[in-house]
Design a protein around this motif. Structure first.
Motif, PDB file in Angstrom:
ATOM      1  N   GLN A   7       0.623  -1.174  -0.018  1.00 15.04           N
ATOM      2  CA  GLN A   7       0.162  -0.002  -0.078  1.00 15.04           C
ATOM      3  C   GLN A   7       0.816   1.253   0.019  1.00 15.04           C
ATOM      4  O   GLN A   7       0.475   2.384  -0.696  1.00 15.04           O
ATOM      5  N   GLU A   8       1.932   1.461   0.944  1.00 14.87           N
ATOM      6  CA  GLU A   8       2.885   2.429   0.783  1.00 14.87           C
ATOM      7  C   GLU A   8       3.472   2.775  -0.678  1.00 14.87           C
ATOM      8  O   GLU A   8       4.053   3.862  -0.848  1.00 14.87           O
ATOM      9  N   LEU A   9       3.816   1.627  -1.329  1.00 13.70           N
ATOM     10  CA  LEU A   9       4.587   1.739  -2.512  1.00 13.70           C
ATOM     11  C   LEU A   9       3.889   1.780  -3.727  1.00 13.70           C
ATOM     12  O   LEU A   9       4.263   2.184  -4.768  1.00 13.70           O
ATOM     13  N   ALA A  10       2.583   1.386  -3.679  1.00 13.43           N
ATOM     14  CA  ALA A  10       1.676   1.143  -4.979  1.00 13.43           C
ATOM     15  C   ALA A  10       1.635   2.591  -5.893  1.00 13.43           C
ATOM     16  O   ALA A  10       1.673   2.447  -7.086  1.00 13.43           O
ATOM     17  N   ARG A  11       1.436   3.691  -5.165  1.00 14.34           N
ATOM     18  CA  ARG A  11       1.350   5.028  -6.243  1.00 14.34           C
ATOM     19  C   ARG A  11       2.587   5.264  -6.603  1.00 14.34           C
ATOM     20  O   ARG A  11       2.835   5.508  -7.905  1.00 14.34           O
ATOM     21  N   LEU A  12       3.661   5.062  -5.989  1.00 12.32           N
ATOM     22  CA  LEU A  12       4.903   5.210  -6.676  1.00 12.32           C
ATOM     23  C   LEU A  12       5.321   4.164  -7.758  1.00 12.32           C
ATOM     24  O   LEU A  12       5.679   4.696  -8.763  1.00 12.32           O
ATOM     25  N   VAL A  13       4.955   3.208  -7.576  1.00 11.51           N
ATOM     26  CA  VAL A  13       5.158   2.095  -8.569  1.00 11.51           C
ATOM     27  C   VAL A  13       4.149   2.380  -9.640  1.00 11.51           C
ATOM     28  O   VAL A  13       4.830   2.283 -10.909  1.00 11.51           O
ATOM     29  N   GLN A  14       3.085   2.890  -9.657  1.00 12.23           N
ATOM     30  CA  GLN A  14       2.090   3.262 -10.535  1.00 12.23           C
ATOM     31  C   GLN A  14       2.734   4.332 -11.303  1.00 12.23           C
ATOM     32  O   GLN A  14       2.820   4.550 -12.682  1.00 12.23           O
ATOM     33  N   ALA A  15       3.283   5.506 -10.695  1.00  5.19           N
ATOM     34  CA  ALA A  15       3.755   6.558 -11.276  1.00  5.19           C
ATOM     35  C   ALA A  15       5.172   6.327 -12.109  1.00  5.19           C
ATOM     36  O   ALA A  15       5.206   6.775 -12.983  1.00  5.19           O
ATOM     37  N   ILE A  16       5.720   5.070 -11.733  1.00  7.22           N
ATOM     38  CA  ILE A  16       7.016   4.815 -12.623  1.00  7.22           C
ATOM     39  C   ILE A  16       6.527   4.334 -13.653  1.00  7.22           C
ATOM     40  O   ILE A  16       7.268   4.555 -14.934  1.00  7.22           O
ATOM     41  N   ARG A  17       5.808   3.501 -13.606  1.00  2.08           N
ATOM     42  CA  ARG A  17       5.156   2.782 -14.965  1.00  2.08           C
ATOM     43  C   ARG A  17       4.425   3.700 -15.942  1.00  2.08           C
ATOM     44  O   ARG A  17       4.351   3.289 -17.107  1.00  2.08           O
ATOM     45  N   SER A  18       3.871   4.835 -15.401  1.00  2.00           N
ATOM     46  CA  SER A  18       3.129   5.450 -16.315  1.00  2.00           C
ATOM     47  C   SER A  18       4.119   6.762 -16.781  1.00  2.00           C
ATOM     48  O   SER A  18       3.537   7.567 -17.629  1.00  2.00           O
ATOM     49  N   ALA A  19       5.391   6.781 -16.224  1.00  2.00           N
ATOM     50  CA  ALA A  19       6.115   7.993 -16.443  1.00  2.00           C
ATOM     51  C   ALA A  19       6.462   7.803 -17.931  1.00  2.00           C
ATOM     52  O   ALA A  19       7.129   8.763 -18.370  1.00  2.00           O
ATOM     53  N   ILE A  20       6.479   6.561 -18.690  1.00  2.00           N
ATOM     54  CA  ILE A  20       6.888   6.607 -19.907  1.00  2.00           C
ATOM     55  C   ILE A  20       6.202   6.891 -20.946  1.00  2.00           C
ATOM     56  O   ILE A  20       5.025   6.603 -21.166  1.00  2.00           O
TER      57      ILE A  20
END
Length: 149
Positions: free
Chosen positions: A136-149
């Motif tokens: 839960q604490e990392l989900a938004r960060l992982v989503q942001a990384i994956r959508s950054a490209i």
């Protein structure tokens, strides 16, 4: 809200966000390093050096350029290249125009290793991000990384 309390809130928020970035980094790097060592017998820095050398049209970079590309210091890259040379994956070469200039050059064996290890890297990276994304604490960060490209 005044400027000082807002700055303090932003600073705390920045620190919390950065902490999550570092946590994700450590989790992913650990899994990548273990997989590279276990499956291919090289460390993560060695793999990254081979990846950068493979990207170069000539298969070589000046040592300082390679250091900058993989985020290591000059002396660390010198030691890294010595390890790659001992394994037959890269070699040192002198610049013909400037005898003080030293290049790192990938060998055919290094290209073969990079090609084999690239699939492992992609697989483990994706798996590590999937695992971290379930937190839960990392989900938004992982989503942001994956959508950054």
């Amino acid at each position: 809200m005044g400027a000082a309390p807002r700055q303090a809130t932003e600073a705390a928020s920045d620190q919390a966000a950065w902490s999550r970035v570092l946590t994700l980094h450590v989790l992913v790097e650990r899994q990548l390093a273990q997989a590279m060592q276990r499956r291919h017998g090289v460390g993560l820095s060695e793999y990254r050096a081979l990846a950068e050398l493979s990207k170069s049209p000539a298969g070589e970079w000046r040592m300082q350029e390679l250091a900058d590309r993989i985020g290591l210091g000059q002396s660390s890259v010198t030691r890294l290249l010595a390890r790659l040379d001992a394994l037959g994956f890269a070699r040192r070469d002198l610049c013909p125009d400037d005898k003080r200039g030293v290049y790192a050059v990938i060998t055919d064996e290094g290209r073969q290793l990079h090609t084999a290890a690239r699939a492992t890297y992609a697989e483990v990276l994706s798996s590590a991000l999937n695992t971290a994304g379930a937190d839960q604490e990392l989900a938004r960060l992982v989503q942001a990384i994956r959508s950054a490209i």
